[in-house]
Scaffold this active site. Structure first.
Site, short mmCIF file in Angstrom:
data_model
loop_
_atom_site.label_atom_id
_atom_site.label_comp_id
_atom_site.label_asym_id
_atom_site.label_seq_id
_atom_site.Cartn_x
_atom_site.Cartn_y
_atom_site.Cartn_z
N LYS A 1 -0.34 9.30 0.54
CA LYS A 1 0.58 10.44 0.21
C LYS A 1 1.47 10.66 1.20
CE LYS A 1 -3.42 12.51 0.83
NZ LYS A 1 -4.33 13.89 0.98
N ASP B 1 -9.51 12.70 9.91
CA ASP B 1 -9.40 12.28 8.37
C ASP B 1 -10.19 11.07 8.24
OD1 ASP B 1 -8.60 12.39 5.63
OD2 ASP B 1 -6.81 11.28 5.92
N SER C 1 0.79 -1.27 0.01
CA SER C 1 -0.06 0.02 -0.11
C SER C 1 0.66 1.13 0.16
CB SER C 1 -0.93 -0.14 1.12
OG SER C 1 -1.63 1.29 1.18
N THR C 2 0.51 2.24 -0.71
CA THR C 2 1.11 3.42 -0.72
C THR C 2 0.01 4.62 -0.61
OG1 THR C 2 0.92 3.75 -3.19
CG2 THR C 2 2.86 2.71 -2.18
N LYS D 1 5.24 0.91 8.40
CA LYS D 1 4.53 2.25 8.19
C LYS D 1 5.72 3.13 7.89
CE LYS D 1 0.92 5.47 8.06
NZ LYS D 1 -0.40 5.90 8.61
N SER E 1 2.91 7.95 3.36
CA SER E 1 3.55 7.04 3.75
C SER E 1 3.54 5.61 2.65
CB SER E 1 3.14 6.27 5.06
OG SER E 1 1.82 6.00 4.94
N VAL E 2 4.51 4.55 2.76
CA VAL E 2 4.44 3.21 2.11
C VAL E 2 4.44 2.32 3.46
CG1 VAL E 2 5.85 2.07 0.54
CG2 VAL E 2 6.13 4.60 0.58
#
Length: 502
Positions: free
Chosen positions: A248, A388, A245-246, A272, A250-251
């Site tokens: 805005k 968020d 998962s990527t 993370k 973090s990867v």
């Protein structure tokens, strides 16, 4: 006499009488020297040696100068041969070789039959294939007289000089053999090429620096990769399987857990990795600069170190949520900007987002009430606002909704805390109403239910105006009372707003 008796009866034979001494003048006389020369006393034979002098039977050796020159030539040959060995030994198999040509004595000689003594044209200063340097004007700036005068501004002279100056470009610029082709570059073309090379060199340096000091979409920079390797070497993680998962900020990587200081590490974990690129965080400092927990540290840190605060902020928020019983990932360890948490999913397959989950009407209704209850717990028990919250930051796993991505979560006392809560309520209400949940409250009812406030208005503008008024009143109270309005509890719960002064 006794002397005669001894002389005739000497047991070893007749004694050899010593020659009569002569004067020094006799020794040095020309007559004595001539006699010695005429006697021709033979010299002892010299054993044969390997010394191979380059002289032929026909060579004239009567001259001392010629003999000395032949000996010197042989000495120079031997010196050059040894120097060639030293050069080969020094260079070895290197692609870039160092030439000792300037130290050689003989350049070049043709009468050698040994391949070892052959001179390679590439090693000499007289390469027949080397292009001639362009002719330049003398220091006075011109050559010739009258109508045949040629100045340094001559078109051909400038063109050849510009071609030769291309050798000063960066090594990665392929300039070709312009000198050999007698290429003439005008000042306009040369300056354009020079600017282009300089721009490309700076661009390459920027790309290299960005690659070394920041993370890419699906990769990490060398420093982050080293931190991940250290976790594996320390046994905290068994291995790191890859990115799944990527976002805005973090990867996210999947990993298998190990052991850490007698603490049970989940069998499946996630790493993370917060991106160290600054452009993703330029507009997100409002979530942290007014948070009292990090306000003092925020002003003293440079932009890159602030990214670590995001990881620390998410760790504290997750710990507070876990203590309140809200379904969320469990924190394992934090290393700078890498947060290790438990994996929400099974067998390397992450749990789907609520947006992508296929739920029946009953499950969707169940999910709505779970989200409503979790928002109340988050606000009232954890004293947090997600800030968020949407269907993208909620997962559906084992018949339960899970909250994730809480690095931007703030407390209600934040200057914009109630505005962020209203935005969360609008996202949640809109999603479940579109999903067909008839029991879903509208944004105003949901806000009042979660916050416990009683704001009576059905107009969004008027509703937001009342929210801003409450925030302004709270901010004035904070500025008036200072930090004393927050009292820390000893039970580990989050700080509460002290209203005893009202």
């Amino acid at each position: 006499s006794l002397l005669g008796y001894v002389s005739t009866n000497f047991p070893w034979g007749a004694p050899v009488l010593a020659p009569a001494p002569c004067s020094l003048a006799d020794v040095m006389s020309e007559q004595l020297a001539r006699e010695l020369h005429e006697e021709g006393i033979p010299f002892p034979e010299i054993p044969d040696t390997d010394l191979d002098l380059t002289c032929t039977p026909e060579a004239d050796t009567s001259s001392d100068l010629m003999l000395a020159q032949m000996l010197q030539m042989e000495f120079d040959r031997e010196f050059d041969t040894q120097l060639r060995r030293e050069e080969r030994k020094f260079n070895g198999d290197s692609k870039v070789s160092i030439s000792f040509e300037n130290y050689r004595m003989v350049h070049p000689y043709e009468d050698s039959d040994s391949s070892e003594d052959e001179v390679d044209w590439q090693d000499t200063r007289h390469d027949p294939y080397r292009a001639d340097k362009p002719t330049t004007t003398p220091k006075k700036g011109f050559v010739g007289k009258g109508k045949n005068i040629t100045t340094k501004h001559d078109e051909e002279v400038c063109g050849r000089k510009n071609t030769a100056r291309m050798d000063n470009f960066a090594p990665e610029v392929q300039v070709g053999d312009g000198i050999g082709m007698d290429l003439k570059l005008s000042n306009h073309v040369y300056n354009a090429l020079k600017r282009h090379c300089y721009t490309e060199q700076r661009r390459s340096a920027r790309l290299h620096e960005k690659k070394e000091h920041s993370t890419a979409e699906h990769a990490v920079d060398p420093k982050t990769r080293l931190l991940m390797y250290k976790m594996v070497n320390a046994g905290i993680l068994e291995n790191i399987n890859g990115c799944f998962s990527t976002g805005k900020e973090s990867v996210v990587f999947h990993a298998n857990g190990g052991s850490f200081e007698e603490k049970i590490v989940p069998e499946e974990c996630v790493l993370k990795v917060f991106k160290t690129t600054l452009n993703e965080f330029k507009n997100r400092d409002k979530y942290i600069k007014d948070d009292y927990r990090f306000k003092d540290r925020f002003s003293k840190l440079n932009p890159r170190k602030i990214i670590r605060l995001w990881a620390e902020k998410e760790m504290h928020n997750l710990t507070r949520m876990k203590k309140a019983g809200i379904p969320c990932p469990e924190v394992v360890i934090l290393k700078k900007h890498i947060l290790v948490m438990s994996f929400i999913g099974k067998d390397h397959v992450p749990a789907p987002k609520l947006k992508d989950a296929t739920l029946s009407s009953e499950d969707m209704k169940k999910a709505y009430y779970q989200v409503l209850n979790m928002m109340q717990q988050l606000y009232q028990d954890c004293n947090l606002v997600h800030a968020d919250l949407s269907e993208y930051n909620m997962l559906w796993h084992d018949g339960q909704v899970w909250f994730i991505d809480v690095s931007q979560s703030i407390e209600p006392t934040h200057p914009h805390g109630l505005e962020f809560l209203f935005r969360d309520c609008r996202n949640v209400a809109t999603f479940f109403q579109k999903a067909g949940v008839a029991e879903a409250l509208n944004v105003f009812e949901l806000f009042n239910t979660v916050s416990g406030l009683q704001i009576n208005s059905d107009n969004e503008a008027d509703f937001l105006a009342q929210i801003e008024a409450l925030e302004k009143r709270n901010e004035d109270h904070v500025q008036k009372s200072g930090k004393k309005i927050f009292t820390d509890t000893n039970d580990g719960s989050p700080p509460r707003l002290n209203t005893d002064d009202d």
